[in-house]
Design a protein around this motif. Structure first.
Motif, PDB file in Angstrom:
ATOM      1  N   GLY A   1       0.820  -1.220   0.000  1.00  0.00           N
ATOM      2  CA  GLY A   1       0.000   0.000   0.000  1.00  0.00           C
ATOM      3  C   GLY A   1       0.849   1.263   0.000  1.00  0.00           C
ATOM      4  O   GLY A   1       0.543   2.219  -0.727  1.00  0.00           O
ATOM      5  N   ASP A   2       1.906   1.295   0.832  1.00  0.00           N
ATOM      6  CA  ASP A   2       2.815   2.450   0.861  1.00  0.00           C
ATOM      7  C   ASP A   2       3.424   2.673  -0.523  1.00  0.00           C
ATOM      8  O   ASP A   2       3.475   3.790  -1.029  1.00  0.00           O
ATOM      9  N   PHE A   3       3.886   1.580  -1.111  1.00  0.00           N
ATOM     10  CA  PHE A   3       4.548   1.646  -2.420  1.00  0.00           C
ATOM     11  C   PHE A   3       3.581   2.202  -3.471  1.00  0.00           C
ATOM     12  O   PHE A   3       3.920   3.132  -4.214  1.00  0.00           O
ATOM     13  N   SER A   4       2.394   1.634  -3.530  1.00  0.00           N
ATOM     14  CA  SER A   4       1.406   2.069  -4.526  1.00  0.00           C
ATOM     15  C   SER A   4       0.983   3.511  -4.300  1.00  0.00           C
ATOM     16  O   SER A   4       0.875   4.288  -5.259  1.00  0.00           O
ATOM     17  N   LEU A   5       0.745   3.875  -3.057  1.00  0.00           N
ATOM     18  CA  LEU A   5       0.314   5.243  -2.758  1.00  0.00           C
ATOM     19  C   LEU A   5       1.366   6.254  -3.195  1.00  0.00           C
ATOM     20  O   LEU A   5       1.046   7.243  -3.872  1.00  0.00           O
ATOM     21  N   MET A   6       2.618   6.030  -2.833  1.00  0.00           N
ATOM     22  CA  MET A   6       3.673   6.982  -3.188  1.00  0.00           C
ATOM     23  C   MET A   6       3.898   7.026  -4.696  1.00  0.00           C
ATOM     24  O   MET A   6       4.112   8.095  -5.269  1.00  0.00           O
ATOM     25  N   THR A   7       3.836   5.878  -5.353  1.00  0.00           N
ATOM     26  CA  THR A   7       4.011   5.838  -6.804  1.00  0.00           C
ATOM     27  C   THR A   7       2.909   6.651  -7.485  1.00  0.00           C
ATOM     28  O   THR A   7       3.182   7.471  -8.366  1.00  0.00           O
ATOM     29  N   ASN A   8       1.675   6.461  -7.072  1.00  0.00           N
ATOM     30  CA  ASN A   8       0.562   7.199  -7.670  1.00  0.00           C
ATOM     31  C   ASN A   8       0.575   8.674  -7.287  1.00  0.00           C
ATOM     32  O   ASN A   8       0.293   9.538  -8.119  1.00  0.00           O
ATOM     33  N   LEU A   9       0.903   8.977  -6.070  1.00  0.00           N
ATOM     34  CA  LEU A   9       0.924  10.359  -5.594  1.00  0.00           C
ATOM     35  C   LEU A   9       1.943  11.193  -6.360  1.00  0.00           C
ATOM     36  O   LEU A   9       1.709  12.361  -6.654  1.00  0.00           O
ATOM     37  N   THR A  10       3.080  10.602  -6.703  1.00  0.00           N
ATOM     38  CA  THR A  10       4.147  11.342  -7.379  1.00  0.00           C
ATOM     39  C   THR A  10       4.104  11.193  -8.900  1.00  0.00           C
ATOM     40  O   THR A  10       4.968  11.718  -9.586  1.00  0.00           O
ATOM     41  N   TRP A  11       3.142  10.474  -9.408  1.00  0.00           N
ATOM     42  CA  TRP A  11       2.970  10.269 -10.849  1.00  0.00           C
ATOM     43  C   TRP A  11       4.172   9.592 -11.487  1.00  0.00           C
ATOM     44  O   TRP A  11       4.459   9.776 -12.669  1.00  0.00           O
ATOM     45  N   THR A  12       4.888   8.802 -10.739  1.00  0.00           N
ATOM     46  CA  THR A  12       6.021   8.047 -11.293  1.00  0.00           C
ATOM     47  C   THR A  12       5.476   6.736 -11.844  1.00  0.00           C
ATOM     48  O   THR A  12       5.628   5.687 -11.235  1.00  0.00           O
ATOM     49  N   THR A  13       4.842   6.834 -13.001  1.00  0.00           N
ATOM     50  CA  THR A  13       4.078   5.715 -13.544  1.00  0.00           C
ATOM     51  C   THR A  13       4.821   4.875 -14.575  1.00  0.00           C
ATOM     52  O   THR A  13       4.205   4.078 -15.273  1.00  0.00           O
TER      53      THR A  13
END
Length: 162
Positions: A25-37
């Motif tokens: 969850g931490d990983f997914s949240l930070m990835t989505n929050l920073t738009w590092t897609t």
């Protein structure tokens, strides 16, 4: 920056933060929050066949986790010396040494490196050498973190209060 303040021995310390396991969850949240897609961060199937075998957390996210661990670790030590943190000034010499993946447990080791006078006493800039480690001792990231602080309550300052 200003002139270095000579630090007494009592100011020479290294602290280790509490640990934090980076959950899915931490990983997914930070990835989505920073738009590092990029798929290196988002495609588990593709990255399973990569040399790392898993998705990698983007550098900006790694720094965010590091800051979240480092400030609570060093703040009590500085306050015990009479130093009050005011604001983050910046990061220097950031180096990513190894990838951070979901499931890794990380810690920060912070070493007080220096205090520099500013043009507005009793303000100073505190510099800490931070190392982000995983639970196996692998170095993930290193940098120097600088923060504005108030040293009025310390033996380092003998001028007027603000």
């Amino acid at each position: 920056m200003g002139e270095a303040i000579e630090l007494p021995e009592s100011f020479g310390f290294t602290v280790r933060s509490r640990g934090r396991t980076i959950t899915e969850g931490d990983f997914s949240l930070m990835t989505n929050l920073t738009w590092t897609t990029s798929e290196i961060h988002t495609n588990k199937v593709l990255m399973a066949d990569s040399p790392g075998g898993e998705r990698l957390l983007a550098g900006a996210c790694v720094l965010a986790f590091a800051l979240g661990l480092s400030t609570p670790a060093i703040k009590p030590e500085l306050e015990a010396l009479g130093v009050r943190l005011i604001a983050l000034v910046g990061y220097d010499n950031v180096r990513f040494r190894a990838p951070l993946r979901p499931g890794d447990t990380v810690y920060i080791e912070s070493r007080l490196e220096s205090l520099l006078r500013t043009s507005k006493p009793p303000r100073a800039v505190v510099n800490c050498a931070d190392t982000l480690l995983d639970s196996e001792g692998r170095v993930l990231c290193t940098y120097t973190r600088s923060a504005l602080c108030d040293i009025a309550g310390t033996a380092l300052y003998s001028g007027p209060e603000l």
